[in-house]
Design a protein around this motif. Structure first.
Motif, short mmCIF file in Angstrom:
data_model
loop_
_atom_site.label_atom_id
_atom_site.label_comp_id
_atom_site.label_asym_id
_atom_site.label_seq_id
_atom_site.Cartn_x
_atom_site.Cartn_y
_atom_site.Cartn_z
N ASP A 23 0.92 -1.28 0.13
CA ASP A 23 0.06 0.07 -0.08
C ASP A 23 0.79 1.34 0.15
O ASP A 23 0.36 2.46 0.06
CB ASP A 23 -0.91 0.00 1.36
N ILE A 24 1.91 1.01 -0.11
CA ILE A 24 2.92 2.27 -0.23
C ILE A 24 2.64 3.44 -1.05
O ILE A 24 2.94 4.67 -0.89
CB ILE A 24 4.59 1.75 -0.15
N ARG A 25 2.23 2.99 -2.41
CA ARG A 25 1.83 3.93 -3.07
C ARG A 25 0.60 4.94 -2.71
O ARG A 25 0.44 5.98 -3.46
CB ARG A 25 1.79 3.51 -4.61
N ASN A 26 0.09 4.62 -1.72
CA ASN A 26 -1.09 5.49 -1.22
C ASN A 26 -0.65 6.31 -0.02
O ASN A 26 -1.47 7.10 0.50
CB ASN A 26 -2.43 4.52 -0.95
N MET A 81 13.05 7.58 6.62
CA MET A 81 11.95 7.91 5.82
C MET A 81 12.27 8.02 4.35
O MET A 81 11.66 7.64 3.42
CB MET A 81 11.39 9.55 6.03
N MET A 82 13.77 8.59 4.05
CA MET A 82 14.24 8.52 2.71
C MET A 82 14.48 7.08 2.26
O MET A 82 14.18 6.82 0.97
CB MET A 82 15.54 9.23 2.72
N ALA A 83 14.65 6.18 3.26
CA ALA A 83 14.79 4.56 2.88
C ALA A 83 13.44 4.09 2.44
O ALA A 83 13.50 3.15 1.37
CB ALA A 83 15.36 3.88 3.96
N ARG A 84 12.69 4.55 3.16
CA ARG A 84 11.27 4.25 2.53
C ARG A 84 10.82 4.88 1.20
O ARG A 84 10.12 4.17 0.40
CB ARG A 84 10.20 4.61 3.78
N ALA A 128 11.98 2.68 -1.38
CA ALA A 128 11.25 1.53 -1.79
C ALA A 128 10.09 2.04 -2.30
O ALA A 128 9.52 1.36 -3.24
CB ALA A 128 10.74 1.02 -0.23
N TYR A 129 9.44 3.20 -2.11
CA TYR A 129 8.25 3.92 -2.96
C TYR A 129 8.61 4.01 -4.35
O TYR A 129 7.92 3.61 -5.24
CB TYR A 129 7.91 5.36 -2.23
N TYR A 130 9.81 4.67 -4.78
CA TYR A 130 10.37 4.84 -6.22
C TYR A 130 10.33 3.28 -6.75
O TYR A 130 9.86 3.14 -7.96
CB TYR A 130 11.75 5.37 -6.11
#
Length: 281
Positions: free
Chosen positions: A105-108, A154-157, A160-162
């Motif tokens: 659900d990371i894209r949301n 947060m940037m590591a996440r 992953a979002y990218y």
């Protein structure tokens, strides 16, 4: 997060060496072979046999339709040299990572949407073969500012979002891979290659290797200044051989990288700054 722990270990080993490299400003010239073919290697009898064994081993832990496809499963096998036991171990870790970090659900995630405005990347480019492209201009990212603010996790996440965004786009377009394209024109040492910034690059690469193996083919960096090779020296230990084979680094010689890019893209699918004709990208 395990990714952060691994990054810290590598950074502790490399930090002194990197500091020396930055101060001296000298790097060995690196010419890694690029691979413009945008597909997983052809299935050989050996791979087909390994794939059948692997599918039997993991079928009960897969929970989304795409995870049962050959092209998804073969990536894990190739990442572990067709060793189905090691590939299963890698896949199990990935599935646990996805659940623990709510990657499905990371894209949301609204936090990721806000970060995307500060650290933009585009996904509207297409290669001649239809492959999607994740393109960004690194100089537009103020890495030092956000890393000093203590936002590494947060940037590591966001990394992953990218990667998840590009992965889902390959599924939507029925493609096997995406093309990673980074423009480094205007990059500066203070904002992008400082010691504070290094963990981001390691987190990004480790996350990719652990969770999206063999997905980006090729990986292209253009307008790379000589000083950026210091980052490459730091991340090389965690790059798999297959990733190294797909990596293509270009300096500021536009004629050189334009020739390479136009073999992959139609001119109207490249912005003018990279040798194309598009004014809208």
């Amino acid at each position: 997060m395990r990714i952060l722990q691994m990054s810290n270990f590598i950074l502790n080993i490399c930090k002194i060496t990197f500091t020396q490299i930055v101060l001296v400003g000298l790097f060995p010239s690196e010419s890694l072979s690029g691979n413009a073919a945008n597909a997983i290697d052809h299935f050989t009898p050996e791979k087909i046999k390994a794939l059948g064994q692997f599918r039997t081993q993991v079928k009960n832990i897969l929970y989304v339709d795409y995870q049962h496809t050959d092209i998804y499963l073969i990536r894990w096998l190739q990442a572990r040299n067709l060793d189905s036991n090691r590939a299963k171990e890698m896949l199990v870790k990935n599935l646990n990572w996805r659940k623990e970090n709510n990657i499905d659900d990371i894209r949301n995630d609204k936090d990721m949407h806000r970060l995307h405005k500060k650290f933009p990347f585009t996904t509207n480019l297409r290669a001649k073969d239809g492959s999607p492209v994740g393109e960004y201009q690194l100089p537009r990212w103020d890495l030092r500012k956000i890393m000093i603010a203590g936002k590494r996790e947060m940037m590591a996440r966001y990394a992953a979002y990218y990667q998840e965004t590009m992965f889902q786009l390959t599924l939507q377009l029925n493609q096997t891979n995406y093309i990673f394209l980074m423009d480094s024109n205007g990059l500066n040492t203070r904002q992008h290659i400082c010691l504070t910034c290094l963990p981001f690059y390691l987190d990004f690469v480790i996350s990719y290797e652990n969770n999206y193996p063999n997905l980006a083919r090729p990986i292209i960096v253009v307008n790379s200044p000589r000083i950026f090779e210091g980052v490459l020296q730091i991340v090389r230990p965690v790059l798999s051989p297959s990733t190294r084979e797909t990596l293509k680094i270009f300096g500021s010689n536009k004629a050189e990288y334009q020739l390479f890019l136009l073999d992959i893209f139609e001119p109207n699918q490249l912005p003018k700054r990279l040798g194309g004709t598009s004014q809208n990208i």
